[in-house]
Design a protein around this motif. Structure first.
Motif, PDB file in Angstrom:
ATOM      1  N   ILE A   8       0.827  -1.209   0.000  1.00  0.00           N
ATOM      2  CA  ILE A   8       0.000   0.000   0.000  1.00  0.00           C
ATOM      3  C   ILE A   8       0.860   1.258   0.000  1.00  0.00           C
ATOM      4  N   PRO A  21      -3.211  -2.953  -3.906  1.00  0.00           N
ATOM      5  CA  PRO A  21      -3.339  -3.327  -2.496  1.00  0.00           C
ATOM      6  C   PRO A  21      -4.810  -3.342  -2.088  1.00  0.00           C
ATOM      7  N   TRP A  23      -7.663  -3.211   1.077  1.00  0.00           N
ATOM      8  CA  TRP A  23      -8.077  -2.954   2.456  1.00  0.00           C
ATOM      9  C   TRP A  23      -9.489  -2.424   2.385  1.00  0.00           C
ATOM     10  N   ASP A  69      -3.682  -5.886   2.913  1.00  0.00           N
ATOM     11  CA  ASP A  69      -2.382  -5.233   2.803  1.00  0.00           C
ATOM     12  C   ASP A  69      -2.151  -4.176   3.874  1.00  0.00           C
ATOM     13  N   ALA A  70      -3.213  -3.740   4.525  1.00  0.00           N
ATOM     14  CA  ALA A  70      -3.069  -2.753   5.596  1.00  0.00           C
ATOM     15  C   ALA A  70      -4.062  -3.055   6.703  1.00  0.00           C
TER      16      ALA A  70
END
Length: 244
Positions: A8, A21, A23, A69-70
């Motif tokens: 990210i 990415p 999220w 990814d986050a």
């Protein structure tokens, strides 16, 4: 994995990735049975926000299950008004309820910005612990509400369908309204700066009710405060992206 390798962060620096990415805006929540189990044990919603053991756990649950990814800090945009001195509760099935700021006298009773950190210290602890416990490849996102959206709740004492109470104060007592936006902007800078110091690698601003303002007012009370926040955070931590 080095910070530079987190997907990210690479995307937010403008790098084109083979796969974007992933999220979610509201990553921890009722769609997860493990969240519902923690929520049932926590007592109130604010207990969940202010108890680092629980807030860390519910922030990590989506990462364990889906490998996003986050990770996103578990908190609420109304913690800042509470830290400024407003009473806050979450009524079951009704949403948040706050004491209100509708006059210069109410504004004068708010705490100074430097006093908010005592209330918000558990949030900073949650950020630090999350950063330490996340997988090496997973970035950490912190957040706050943008000043206009936060102010609408502070003025009305709850969410409203048209933000009429906030707009009424904006037109009826422009000096008090502008001073409130200024106070929330200062508090938001201080709050996000502490999140970054504790380990947030990205921060985001939610301006959910920005569409309620006409053009010139949108520029004055949505765009200008956001620019001020981004500039202040950029001076403190130029490597940390801000998502709007």
């Amino acid at each position: 994995m080095a910070v530079e390798g987190k997907r990210i962060l690479r995307a937010l620096r403008g790098e084109a990735l083979a796969t974007p990415p992933v999220w979610l805006m509201r990553q921890a929540g009722r769609y997860l049975p493990e969240y519902r189990a923690i929520r049932a044990k926590a007592g109130g919603f604010l207990d969940l926000c202010y108890t680092p053991d629980l807030a860390v756990e519910v922030s990590l649950q989506p990462i364990r299950r889906y490998g996003f990814d986050a990770a996103i800090l578990f908190a609420d945009i109304l913690l800042v008004p509470q830290a400024l001195g407003l009473e806050l509760r979450f009524a079951e099935g009704e949403g948040p309820r706050l004491s209100t700021v509708t006059s210069a006298a109410d504004l004068a009773r708010l705490r100074p910005v430097e006093a908010i950190h005592e209330t918000l210290a558990p949030v900073y602890e949650t950020v630090a612990r999350l950063r330490a416990e996340l997988p090496a490849e997973t970035a950490l996102i912190g957040f706050a509400g943008a000043p206009w959206t936060v102010a609408t709740y502070m003025i009305a004492g709850r969410g409203t369908p048209d933000q009429a109470p906030a707009r009424a104060l904006m037109y009826g007592d422009p000096a008090t309204f502008a001073a409130l936006i200024d106070r929330v902007t200062e508090a938001t800078i201080a709050y996000l700066a502490r999140q970054i110091a504790a380990g947030a690698e990205v921060v985001k601003l939610f301006d959910s009710w920005a569409g309620a303002l006409p053009g010139p007012r949108f520029e004055e009370f949505c765009v200008a405060p956001a620019r001020r926040i981004v500039a202040a955070l950029g001076a403190l931590a130029p490597e940390v992206p801000v998502i709007g």
